[in-house]
Design a protein around this motif. Sequence first.
Motif, PDB file in Angstrom:
ATOM      1  N   LYS A  67       0.830  -1.207   0.000  1.00  0.00           N
ATOM      2  CA  LYS A  67       0.000   0.000   0.000  1.00  0.00           C
ATOM      3  C   LYS A  67       0.864   1.257   0.000  1.00  0.00           C
ATOM      4  O   LYS A  67       0.560   2.234  -0.701  1.00  0.00           O
ATOM      5  CB  LYS A  67      -0.919   0.000   1.217  1.00  0.00           C
ATOM      6  N   ARG A  71       0.567   4.057  -2.851  1.00  0.00           N
ATOM      7  CA  ARG A  71       0.134   5.396  -2.442  1.00  0.00           C
ATOM      8  C   ARG A  71       1.016   6.470  -3.055  1.00  0.00           C
ATOM      9  O   ARG A  71       0.536   7.505  -3.517  1.00  0.00           O
ATOM     10  CB  ARG A  71       0.150   5.505  -0.911  1.00  0.00           C
ATOM     11  N   ALA A  80      -0.740   4.760   4.368  1.00  0.00           N
ATOM     12  CA  ALA A  80      -0.963   3.387   3.922  1.00  0.00           C
ATOM     13  C   ALA A  80      -2.086   2.742   4.728  1.00  0.00           C
ATOM     14  O   ALA A  80      -2.871   1.952   4.198  1.00  0.00           O
ATOM     15  CB  ALA A  80       0.321   2.576   4.055  1.00  0.00           C
ATOM     16  N   MET A  83      -5.494   3.227   3.302  1.00  0.00           N
ATOM     17  CA  MET A  83      -5.729   2.652   1.977  1.00  0.00           C
ATOM     18  C   MET A  83      -6.405   1.304   2.147  1.00  0.00           C
ATOM     19  O   MET A  83      -5.914   0.440   2.877  1.00  0.00           O
ATOM     20  CB  MET A  83      -4.395   2.505   1.240  1.00  0.00           C
ATOM     21  N   LYS A  85      -8.718  -2.061   0.150  1.00  0.00           N
ATOM     22  CA  LYS A  85      -8.550  -2.864  -1.062  1.00  0.00           C
ATOM     23  C   LYS A  85      -9.172  -2.225  -2.294  1.00  0.00           C
ATOM     24  O   LYS A  85      -8.741  -2.481  -3.424  1.00  0.00           O
ATOM     25  CB  LYS A  85      -9.126  -4.259  -0.847  1.00  0.00           C
ATOM     26  N   THR A  87      -9.348   1.119  -2.854  1.00  0.00           N
ATOM     27  CA  THR A  87      -8.825   2.459  -3.131  1.00  0.00           C
ATOM     28  C   THR A  87      -8.332   2.545  -4.577  1.00  0.00           C
ATOM     29  O   THR A  87      -7.428   1.807  -4.968  1.00  0.00           O
ATOM     30  CB  THR A  87      -7.681   2.814  -2.174  1.00  0.00           C
ATOM     31  N   LEU A 141      -5.860  -4.562  -5.217  1.00  0.00           N
ATOM     32  CA  LEU A 141      -5.013  -3.376  -5.335  1.00  0.00           C
ATOM     33  C   LEU A 141      -4.066  -3.500  -6.518  1.00  0.00           C
ATOM     34  O   LEU A 141      -3.832  -2.529  -7.258  1.00  0.00           O
ATOM     35  CB  LEU A 141      -4.223  -3.168  -4.042  1.00  0.00           C
TER      36      LEU A 141
END
Length: 314
Positions: A67, A71, A80, A83, A85, A87, A141
């Motif tokens: 993450k 990011r 992080a 954030m 799944k 996002t 992600l």
Amino acid sequence: MKVAFVGKGGSGKTTLSALFVRHLAGRGLPVVAIDADINQHLGVALGLDEGRAAKIPALGDRLAELKEHLRGANPRVSSAAAMVKTTPPGSGSRLLRFRGDDPFHEAGQEVDGVTLLATGPFNDDDLGVACYHSKTGAVELYLNHLVDGAGEYVVVDMTAGADTFASGLFTRFDLMFLVAEPTRKGVGVYRQYTEYARDYDVAIRVVGNKVQSEEDVAYLREHVGDDLLTWVGQSAAVRALEQGRDGVALEDGNTAALDRMRAEVDGRVKDWDEFQRQAVEFHIKNARSWASRAVGEDLEAQVDPGFRFPVPAS
């Protein structure tokens, strides 16, 4: 192109995932294979021994690192930890390139020209306190941020049943192969999938498995209609692979089925704007349902309305 193999438990989706991956790689095509099933068997199906397969770094255990990488410098994602799944990427996010230099692909194991990623199994700390979505969130992600081009194949062996629909994960694929046996249970999963996917323009094609006769083909065609793409019959080559023996050629009819599947994937037209629109839609649903409350901030604010994917050259 992003491809999922789905179906009921025991339908043979892991076996067909592995056959399709081997088929592509055997023709010199670049493939990333992802084992996203709670039962982590894809590595062994691709030829790894169980010891090597078990040592593949689990994406689900590295979510904080993954993450943080994704990011990047996105000002809409505060940390992080904020954030989730669903996002979606925005300005400043780090996008992934196929088999690129990033923490996802660095965790992969090379197997006969294939990059194999694994979500990882449940471990002792997960039992009784977590669901498998905490693992497959890494896959969502990855797919949300991956810019893949023509001739690049990401093949995901998904969890059994309809668990794919627990978030927007089912919209992240260019094509879903639903593996169905010619039985009432086999076609029952097809009806469930098509009902869930009806309003989301999700491409589903049925691949019959364990087909033994024309009557089996007729049964599948009766129950799934034009969605029946092709079928795979009993195979001495597959049995040999399952027993750890190489060198048995796949039957011509089954090879033709894999060729048909590849042609169906190659014929898909990717709509990047729709891909992002659906990501945003499901992120907002998740934010309103549970995610904003769980994180402690308004996650709808993570949506960047001006973001557009950089479309790769074809």
